[in-house]
Design an enzyme around this catalytic site. Sequence first.
Site, PDB file in Angstrom:
ATOM      1  N   CYS A 177     -45.755 113.895 -29.494  1.00 19.69           N
ATOM      2  CA  CYS A 177     -44.942 115.028 -29.917  1.00 19.69           C
ATOM      3  C   CYS A 177     -44.993 116.133 -28.872  1.00 19.69           C
ATOM      4  CB  CYS A 177     -45.476 115.551 -31.247  1.00 19.69           C
ATOM      5  SG  CYS A 177     -44.500 116.888 -31.930  1.00 19.69           S
ATOM      6  N   CYS A 209     -46.360 119.800 -31.689  1.00 20.52           N
ATOM      7  CA  CYS A 209     -47.813 119.967 -31.899  1.00 20.52           C
ATOM      8  C   CYS A 209     -48.487 119.306 -30.709  1.00 20.52           C
ATOM      9  CB  CYS A 209     -48.241 119.319 -33.198  1.00 20.52           C
ATOM     10  SG  CYS A 209     -47.742 117.611 -33.312  1.00 20.52           S
ATOM     11  N   ARG A 217     -49.386 121.297 -39.114  1.00 25.70           N
ATOM     12  CA  ARG A 217     -48.725 120.733 -40.303  1.00 25.70           C
ATOM     13  C   ARG A 217     -49.697 120.035 -41.237  1.00 25.70           C
ATOM     14  NH1 ARG A 217     -46.521 121.214 -36.254  1.00 25.70           N
ATOM     15  NH2 ARG A 217     -44.528 122.265 -36.014  1.00 25.70           N
ATOM     16  N   CYS A 259     -42.017 117.297 -38.840  1.00 22.07           N
ATOM     17  CA  CYS A 259     -42.015 116.843 -37.449  1.00 22.07           C
ATOM     18  C   CYS A 259     -41.990 115.325 -37.454  1.00 22.07           C
ATOM     19  CB  CYS A 259     -43.225 117.337 -36.688  1.00 22.07           C
ATOM     20  SG  CYS A 259     -43.203 116.650 -35.034  1.00 22.07           S
ATOM     21  N   GLU A 310     -38.256 119.140 -36.012  1.00 18.84           N
ATOM     22  CA  GLU A 310     -38.434 118.261 -34.857  1.00 18.84           C
ATOM     23  C   GLU A 310     -38.124 116.850 -35.324  1.00 18.84           C
ATOM     24  OE1 GLU A 310     -39.367 115.880 -31.794  1.00 18.84           O
ATOM     25  OE2 GLU A 310     -40.192 115.629 -33.801  1.00 18.84           O
ATOM     26  N   SER A 323     -47.063 114.806 -40.786  1.00 16.43           N
ATOM     27  CA  SER A 323     -45.716 114.541 -41.307  1.00 16.43           C
ATOM     28  C   SER A 323     -45.584 113.135 -41.860  1.00 16.43           C
ATOM     29  CB  SER A 323     -44.632 114.830 -40.253  1.00 16.43           C
ATOM     30  OG  SER A 323     -44.593 116.216 -39.986  1.00 16.43           O
ATOM     31  N   CYS A 348     -43.939 113.131 -34.622  1.00 16.83           N
ATOM     32  CA  CYS A 348     -45.333 112.896 -34.992  1.00 16.83           C
ATOM     33  C   CYS A 348     -45.436 111.775 -36.012  1.00 16.83           C
ATOM     34  CB  CYS A 348     -45.923 114.145 -35.637  1.00 16.83           C
ATOM     35  SG  CYS A 348     -46.559 115.306 -34.469  1.00 16.83           S
ATOM     36  N   HIS A 387     -52.766 115.932 -30.850  1.00 11.76           N
ATOM     37  CA  HIS A 387     -53.088 114.509 -30.705  1.00 11.76           C
ATOM     38  C   HIS A 387     -54.101 114.291 -29.586  1.00 11.76           C
ATOM     39  CE1 HIS A 387     -50.179 113.536 -33.714  1.00 11.76           C
ATOM     40  NE2 HIS A 387     -49.315 114.328 -33.106  1.00 11.76           N
TER      41      HIS A 387
HETATM   42 NI1  NFE Z   1     -45.131 117.001 -34.041  1.00 12.43          NI
HETATM   43 FE1  NFE Z   1     -47.632 117.226 -35.773  1.00 12.43          FE
HETATM   44  C1  NFE Z   1     -48.467 118.783 -36.422  1.00 12.43           C
HETATM   45  C2  NFE Z   1     -49.131 116.325 -35.867  1.00 12.43           C
HETATM   46  S1  NFE Z   1     -46.786 116.776 -37.680  1.00 12.43           S
HETATM   47  S2  NFE Z   1     -45.881 118.460 -35.130  1.00 12.43           S
HETATM   48  O1  NFE Z   1     -48.852 119.742 -36.769  1.00 12.43           O
HETATM   49  O2  NFE Z   1     -50.018 115.730 -35.846  1.00 12.43           O
HETATM   50  O3  NFE Z   1     -47.108 115.542 -38.167  1.00 12.43           O
END
Ligand code: NFE
Length: 566
Positions: A61, A64, A478, A545, A14, A501, A548, A68
């Site tokens: 994102c 995921c 992640r 990702c 991503e 990430s 993110c 958040h």
């Molecule tokens: Ni956009 Fe995310 C996950 C988060 S990666 S995928 O899992 O938080 O940083």
Amino acid sequence: MSKIITIDPVTRIEGHLRIDCKINDGKIEKAWSSGQMFRGIETILKGRDPRDAWLYAQRLCGVCTTVHAMASVRAVENAIDLSIPKNAQYIRNIIIAAHGIHDHIVHFYHLSALDWVDIVSALSADVKKASSMAQSLSPWHSNGVQELQAVQDKLKGFVNTGQLGIFQNGYWGHPAMKLSPEINLVAAAHYLQAFEYQRYANQIVTILGSKTPHIQNLAVGGVANPINPDSQSALNFERLYYIKSLMDKVGSFIKDVYLIDVAAVAANYPEWFGYGAGVTNYLSVPDFPEDEKGTVFGTEGGYIPDGDVGKFQPIKSFKDDLFKTNVQESVKHSWYEGDWTRHPWEEDTDPKPSDFNADAKYSWVKAPSFMGKPAQVGPLANVLAMYVSGNKDVQKYANLALEKVSALAGIKAGIKHLHSTLGRHAARAVRCAALYGVMKRNYDLLINNISSGDVDTFNEPVFPKGEQRGFGFHEAPRGALSHWIVIKDGKIKNYQCVVPSTWNAGPRNQDDMPGPYEASLVGNPVADEKLPLEVLRTVHSFDPCLACAIHVHDNKNKDIVKVNVL
Ligand code: NFE
Ligand code: MG
């Protein structure tokens, strides 16, 4: 003679990631990881109502999607010391587990398996041999001759039309590809089946969260799911039993397909247990809270320095001081104003783009550190923490995976092999199996609690005058994710997200120590500089990702696109 190769963009991830490697004598000597995309959330949250933060933050994102939202409501609840009803924890937990399972399955099959599996080679597989090999490894119901023949025919159809479709542009026939045509065929079949099973997991997210990507059912103080066993328009037992049927389907796929495939692929590439360790300071956080305040968890987390599980320090509650005081981010090598290293509550997000300069600033990703050092996050960090904490499910599945690899490869694979590129894949499969157990447990807790007559889902938040600081963490697919908030007189004064990430894809830090992607590439072989498959193997094993990782905002408010509304 050394040479620098640039992979930009890295695909099957991503976002926009650039990797530069200095190669000497067929091996990587140094590497740089650079986030190439500029977007934003943190700044637009300033001045807003903290109860709305999760709806914005979730748009960091689309991969995921739930994570958040979860970290955000936890950060606000932490700041105002608000506990939430048990039903709300259980519903959030089922969503988190289902989303994590969906994400791990998609990662292994659709985002990284083709680094190891040669689809074109599957065309020459002996189907009967492939089927009996697969059946000797697993009781899975769809490894029969007819199923595998249908997959081979489908692949032949692609090739005969000259259009490989989703399999276009792979490294087919690359010298680093080593699986037999039969294993390649079985893996290709499971790649296609995985589309279906990840969808079942996502349906659970949708039923409880109203939609996915981006659930709609959270609230600071709980969830917005009305529970009424007697109503067709609320969360009732009929809906919950349907969720149970989806959980069962997904559970068999994880145990009979995903775990076995990871072991079978790993056993054919044992040398990859020797590459890709990189940064071995591991950070993860506990998750799946079972009480109202977040002091009892279904999965463990903590800090492991220098890959030494004997030095494990647990993180114990949503208010944990070890976590609260030891996270920092540096912008020494990132495209932001200044050269500082700060705790998230003290940070700002002031973009200052310039050229890629490997000795100065070269990425939009900030460089996080824990106790002053870079840390690797992700399923491997989490599995090591859970293993050393005595988590029975994790120990069972980790031992099972290692025994399978040992038997198939004729080696003695142990926990130390997990510090590697393949270790990250194995750990993700182990965590996925453990998530299934956690999901079932939270389902049972929810059913029992509703049956006892408790249908509460929400505690009203109250924002006092003055300043409050909070943090919310979540073990995302992640890895360790945290949101940090400063609230002043009921409005957001500062908001910072330190995401998985960012930890893993980060550039060199304040002391010029490389981030986990950068460190893990050092020493990897590259057989053909023009076809750097090996670089992808290690980078993909983290499941990058970049949306993110970089979540700054264009504060000039320039129009990017205009939408005409009727
Ligand atoms: Ni956009 Fe995310 C996950 C988060 S990666 S995928 O899992 O938080 O940083
Ligand atoms: Mg951030």
